[in-house]
Scaffold this motif. Structure first.
Motif, PDB file in Angstrom:
ATOM      1  N   MET A   1       0.833  -1.211   0.000  1.00  0.00           N
ATOM      2  CA  MET A   1       0.000   0.000   0.000  1.00  0.00           C
ATOM      3  C   MET A   1       0.862   1.252   0.000  1.00  0.00           C
ATOM      4  SD  MET A   1      -3.130  -0.285  -0.340  1.00  0.00           S
ATOM      5  CE  MET A   1      -3.666   1.375  -0.030  1.00  0.00           C
ATOM      6  N   SER A   2       0.404   2.271  -0.650  1.00  0.00           N
ATOM      7  CA  SER A   2       1.190   3.497  -0.685  1.00  0.00           C
ATOM      8  C   SER A   2       0.667   4.461   0.375  1.00  0.00           C
ATOM      9  CB  SER A   2       1.099   4.127  -2.062  1.00  0.00           C
ATOM     10  OG  SER A   2       0.051   5.041  -2.071  1.00  0.00           O
ATOM     11  N   HIS A   3       1.312   5.588   0.468  1.00  0.00           N
ATOM     12  CA  HIS A   3       0.955   6.582   1.466  1.00  0.00           C
ATOM     13  C   HIS A   3      -0.217   7.445   1.004  1.00  0.00           C
ATOM     14  CE1 HIS A   3       3.558   8.347  -1.500  1.00  0.00           C
ATOM     15  NE2 HIS A   3       2.965   9.483  -1.247  1.00  0.00           N
ATOM     16  N   VAL A   4      -0.690   7.247  -0.242  1.00  0.00           N
ATOM     17  CA  VAL A   4      -1.725   8.134  -0.782  1.00  0.00           C
ATOM     18  C   VAL A   4      -2.965   8.092   0.112  1.00  0.00           C
ATOM     19  CG1 VAL A   4      -3.229   8.614  -2.744  1.00  0.00           C
ATOM     20  CG2 VAL A   4      -0.930   7.733  -3.135  1.00  0.00           C
ATOM     21  N   ALA A   5      -3.455   9.286   0.489  1.00  0.00           N
ATOM     22  CA  ALA A   5      -4.629   9.349   1.357  1.00  0.00           C
ATOM     23  C   ALA A   5      -5.844   8.824   0.598  1.00  0.00           C
ATOM     24  CB  ALA A   5      -4.865  10.793   1.781  1.00  0.00           C
ATOM     25  N   ARG A   6      -6.688   8.089   1.329  1.00  0.00           N
ATOM     26  CA  ARG A   6      -7.916   7.601   0.697  1.00  0.00           C
ATOM     27  C   ARG A   6      -8.882   8.757   0.553  1.00  0.00           C
ATOM     28  NH1 ARG A   6      -9.398   1.602   2.744  1.00  0.00           N
ATOM     29  NH2 ARG A   6      -7.416   0.652   2.267  1.00  0.00           N
ATOM     30  N   CYS A   7      -9.598   8.772  -0.550  1.00  0.00           N
ATOM     31  CA  CYS A   7     -10.470   9.933  -0.726  1.00  0.00           C
ATOM     32  C   CYS A   7     -11.856   9.662  -0.159  1.00  0.00           C
ATOM     33  CB  CYS A   7     -10.503  10.384  -2.180  1.00  0.00           C
ATOM     34  SG  CYS A   7     -11.374   9.316  -3.262  1.00  0.00           S
ATOM     35  N   ASP A   8     -12.619  10.722  -0.019  1.00  0.00           N
ATOM     36  CA  ASP A   8     -13.912  10.631   0.621  1.00  0.00           C
ATOM     37  C   ASP A   8     -14.994  10.377  -0.434  1.00  0.00           C
ATOM     38  OD1 ASP A   8     -16.194  10.849   2.031  1.00  0.00           O
ATOM     39  OD2 ASP A   8     -15.796  12.850   2.844  1.00  0.00           O
ATOM     40  N   TYR A   9     -15.391   9.130  -0.538  1.00  0.00           N
ATOM     41  CA  TYR A   9     -16.342   8.769  -1.587  1.00  0.00           C
ATOM     42  C   TYR A   9     -17.776   9.157  -1.237  1.00  0.00           C
ATOM     43  CZ  TYR A   9     -12.695   6.207  -4.033  1.00  0.00           C
ATOM     44  OH  TYR A   9     -11.561   5.878  -4.723  1.00  0.00           O
ATOM     45  N   ARG A  10     -17.964   9.785  -0.065  1.00  0.00           N
ATOM     46  CA  ARG A  10     -19.335  10.208   0.251  1.00  0.00           C
ATOM     47  C   ARG A  10     -19.753  11.390  -0.602  1.00  0.00           C
ATOM     48  NH1 ARG A  10     -18.481  10.796   6.476  1.00  0.00           N
ATOM     49  NH2 ARG A  10     -16.614  11.629   5.525  1.00  0.00           N
ATOM     50  N   ARG A  11     -18.758  12.076  -1.163  1.00  0.00           N
ATOM     51  CA  ARG A  11     -19.150  13.236  -1.963  1.00  0.00           C
ATOM     52  C   ARG A  11     -18.855  13.019  -3.446  1.00  0.00           C
ATOM     53  NH1 ARG A  11     -14.604  16.558  -2.621  1.00  0.00           N
ATOM     54  NH2 ARG A  11     -12.855  15.735  -1.456  1.00  0.00           N
ATOM     55  N   VAL A  12     -19.485  11.993  -4.000  1.00  0.00           N
ATOM     56  CA  VAL A  12     -19.400  11.798  -5.448  1.00  0.00           C
ATOM     57  C   VAL A  12     -20.534  12.610  -6.065  1.00  0.00           C
ATOM     58  CG1 VAL A  12     -19.482  10.122  -7.329  1.00  0.00           C
ATOM     59  CG2 VAL A  12     -18.425   9.495  -5.154  1.00  0.00           C
ATOM     60  N   ALA A 162     -16.575   1.388   2.044  1.00  0.00           N
ATOM     61  CA  ALA A 162     -15.288   0.679   1.991  1.00  0.00           C
ATOM     62  C   ALA A 162     -14.105   1.620   1.764  1.00  0.00           C
ATOM     63  CB  ALA A 162     -15.338  -0.363   0.863  1.00  0.00           C
ATOM     64  N   SER A 163     -14.379   2.919   1.537  1.00  0.00           N
ATOM     65  CA  SER A 163     -13.322   3.875   1.179  1.00  0.00           C
ATOM     66  C   SER A 163     -12.466   3.327   0.045  1.00  0.00           C
ATOM     67  CB  SER A 163     -12.416   4.164   2.369  1.00  0.00           C
ATOM     68  OG  SER A 163     -13.095   4.920   3.301  1.00  0.00           O
ATOM     69  N   ALA A 164     -13.139   2.963  -1.024  1.00  0.00           N
ATOM     70  CA  ALA A 164     -12.420   2.392  -2.170  1.00  0.00           C
ATOM     71  C   ALA A 164     -13.162   2.751  -3.457  1.00  0.00           C
ATOM     72  CB  ALA A 164     -12.356   0.868  -2.040  1.00  0.00           C
ATOM     73  N   GLY A 165     -12.439   2.771  -4.535  1.00  0.00           N
ATOM     74  CA  GLY A 165     -13.073   2.912  -5.840  1.00  0.00           C
ATOM     75  C   GLY A 165     -13.864   1.649  -6.148  1.00  0.00           C
ATOM     76  N   VAL A 166     -14.859   1.779  -7.008  1.00  0.00           N
ATOM     77  CA  VAL A 166     -15.718   0.621  -7.322  1.00  0.00           C
ATOM     78  C   VAL A 166     -15.946   0.538  -8.827  1.00  0.00           C
ATOM     79  CG1 VAL A 166     -18.006  -0.414  -6.992  1.00  0.00           C
ATOM     80  CG2 VAL A 166     -16.907   0.752  -5.085  1.00  0.00           C
ATOM     81  N   LEU A 248      -3.912   0.468  -9.249  1.00  0.00           N
ATOM     82  CA  LEU A 248      -4.155  -0.592  -8.257  1.00  0.00           C
ATOM     83  C   LEU A 248      -3.112  -0.693  -7.135  1.00  0.00           C
ATOM     84  CD1 LEU A 248      -5.605  -3.517 -10.433  1.00  0.00           C
ATOM     85  CD2 LEU A 248      -6.836  -1.974  -8.890  1.00  0.00           C
ATOM     86  N   PRO A 249      -1.820  -0.497  -7.416  1.00  0.00           N
ATOM     87  CA  PRO A 249      -0.867  -0.571  -6.300  1.00  0.00           C
ATOM     88  C   PRO A 249      -1.024   0.573  -5.300  1.00  0.00           C
ATOM     89  CG  PRO A 249       0.264  -0.738  -8.425  1.00  0.00           C
ATOM     90  CD  PRO A 249      -1.152  -0.331  -8.705  1.00  0.00           C
ATOM     91  N   HIS A 250      -1.708   1.639  -5.689  1.00  0.00           N
ATOM     92  CA  HIS A 250      -1.797   2.831  -4.835  1.00  0.00           C
ATOM     93  C   HIS A 250      -3.145   3.010  -4.159  1.00  0.00           C
ATOM     94  CE1 HIS A 250       1.848   3.874  -6.926  1.00  0.00           C
ATOM     95  NE2 HIS A 250       1.211   3.743  -8.064  1.00  0.00           N
ATOM     96  N   GLN A 251      -4.205   2.526  -4.811  1.00  0.00           N
ATOM     97  CA  GLN A 251      -5.561   2.773  -4.306  1.00  0.00           C
ATOM     98  C   GLN A 251      -6.351   1.472  -4.345  1.00  0.00           C
ATOM     99  OE1 GLN A 251      -7.537   5.916  -3.985  1.00  0.00           O
ATOM    100  NE2 GLN A 251      -5.630   7.047  -3.776  1.00  0.00           N
ATOM    101  N   PRO A 252      -7.107   1.170  -3.281  1.00  0.00           N
ATOM    102  CA  PRO A 252      -7.939  -0.030  -3.336  1.00  0.00           C
ATOM    103  C   PRO A 252      -9.102   0.161  -4.312  1.00  0.00           C
ATOM    104  CG  PRO A 252      -8.385   1.213  -1.335  1.00  0.00           C
ATOM    105  CD  PRO A 252      -7.284   1.934  -2.041  1.00  0.00           C
TER     106      PRO A 252
END
Ligand code: G1P
Length: 306
Positions: A1-12, A162-166, A248-252
């Motif tokens: 996993m990388s250090h990249v902050a997970r983004c807030d998917y509540r505001r799509v 899940a704080s992940a892209g889908v 994929l290596p940076h973001q779930p």
């Protein structure tokens, strides 16, 4: 996993609609009518995708078009003359229908894709409008019929939990893998699983699975940096799939088997199937449609057996 902050998917809030394709499968109709404007019963394909995005909470719709697609922009523009006529004639129900093409809280933004360089490039063209937010991509060719919440709404719920892209997926016969992006997500729990790899249009013998990407994506803004680095892939085009693979290596990213039925309206049979399905859903059409289909099938069967 990388250090990249997970983004807030509540505001799509923003949805991208790539609509710059040629639609060659529907020639000659698509000589003048963009394929996204082909109707399923009484609404153009694009309207179904737009409604799905709005129902999922999106209020900024980004259409990536080319210079031949004025019909799409015209469709979402206000039709003053038509509206005035309908108002004067007291046809309020029709007026409502025309106005609701785009509810007043929703804005449409048009971005031009000057060259047809692929889906990844089309999405990249939307970068100036999306900025640093998670966003959705909807391919209007994929019409998803759902009796519950729309597919995109389901995906956004999952993304924020899940704080992940889908990415929407469905199972396809192995002989069809070369028509799709194919994901490898070996550990599914319930309807979703983490994507380990994704590949665009692999031959059946090389496909990592038979789980195919359907045209709905919830993506983090980091996809843009990957797309900027993506070189032409399958079909000589810049593929969204390749940009996602690099992410994929940076973001779930999760693959999600949505609840609903997808019609491939990029193909003639898909458009026919969708038309039948939606005719059966319209209260004022269902009975006649059913009667006609029975009679037509009986007659066709009788003719075949002669
Ligand atoms: C695009 C994507 C592909 C995806 C498909 C879904 O392909 O590149 O990964 O599976 O949409 O409809 P297209 O059908 O535009 O060739």
């Amino acid at each position: 996993m990388s250090h990249v902050a997970r983004c807030d998917y509540r505001r799509v809030r923003k949805a991208v609609f790539p609509v710059a394709g040629l639609g060659t499968r529907f020639l000659p109709a698509t000589k003048t009518v963009p394929k996204e404007m082909l109707p399923v019963v009484d609404r153009p394909l694009i309207q179904y995708a737009v409604d799905e995005a709005i129902a999922a909470g999106c209020d900024t719709l980004v259409f990536v078009t080319n210079r031949y697609k004025h019909a799409v922009a015209d469709y979402f523009d206000t039709a003053y003359e038509l509206e005035q006529r309908l108002a004067r004639a007291g046809k309020d129900d029709l007026l409502e229908l025309v106005r609701n093409v785009l509810p007043s809280h929703v804005r449409a933004v048009f971005v031009t894709q000057a060259e047809a360089r692929g889906l990844g490039h089309a999405v990249l063209c939307a970068k100036p409008v999306i900025g640093d937010e998670p966003f959705a991509v909807l391919l209007p060719d994929d019409l998803i019929f759902s009796r519950s919440a729309g597919a995109l709404a389901q995906m956004i719920t999952l993304a924020s939990e899940a704080s992940a892209g889908v990415i929407a997926v469905q199972d396809v016969p192995r002989e069809q893998t070369a028509s799709y992006g194919i994901v490898d997500a070996p550990s599914f729990s319930g309807a979703h699983g983490r994507i380990q790899s994704i590949v665009e249009k692999p031959k059946p013998e090389l496909a990592p699975s038979t789980l195919a990407v359907v045209g709905r994506y919830v993506l983090p803004p980091e996809i843009f940096a990957q797309l900027e680095k993506t070189t032409p892939g399958s079909g000589g085009e810049i593929q969204l799939t390749d940009g996602i693979a690099a992410l994929l290596p940076h973001q779930p990213m999760l693959a999600y088997r949505f609840d609903g039925r997808r019609f491939d309206c990029g193909s003639r049979i898909g458009l026919v199937e969708a038309t039948i399905q939606f005719a059966l859903e319209h209260d004022d059409l269902a009975e006649e449609a059913r009667r006609y289909m029975r009679a037509a099938l009986e007659q066709a069967d009788a003719e075949q057996s002669v």
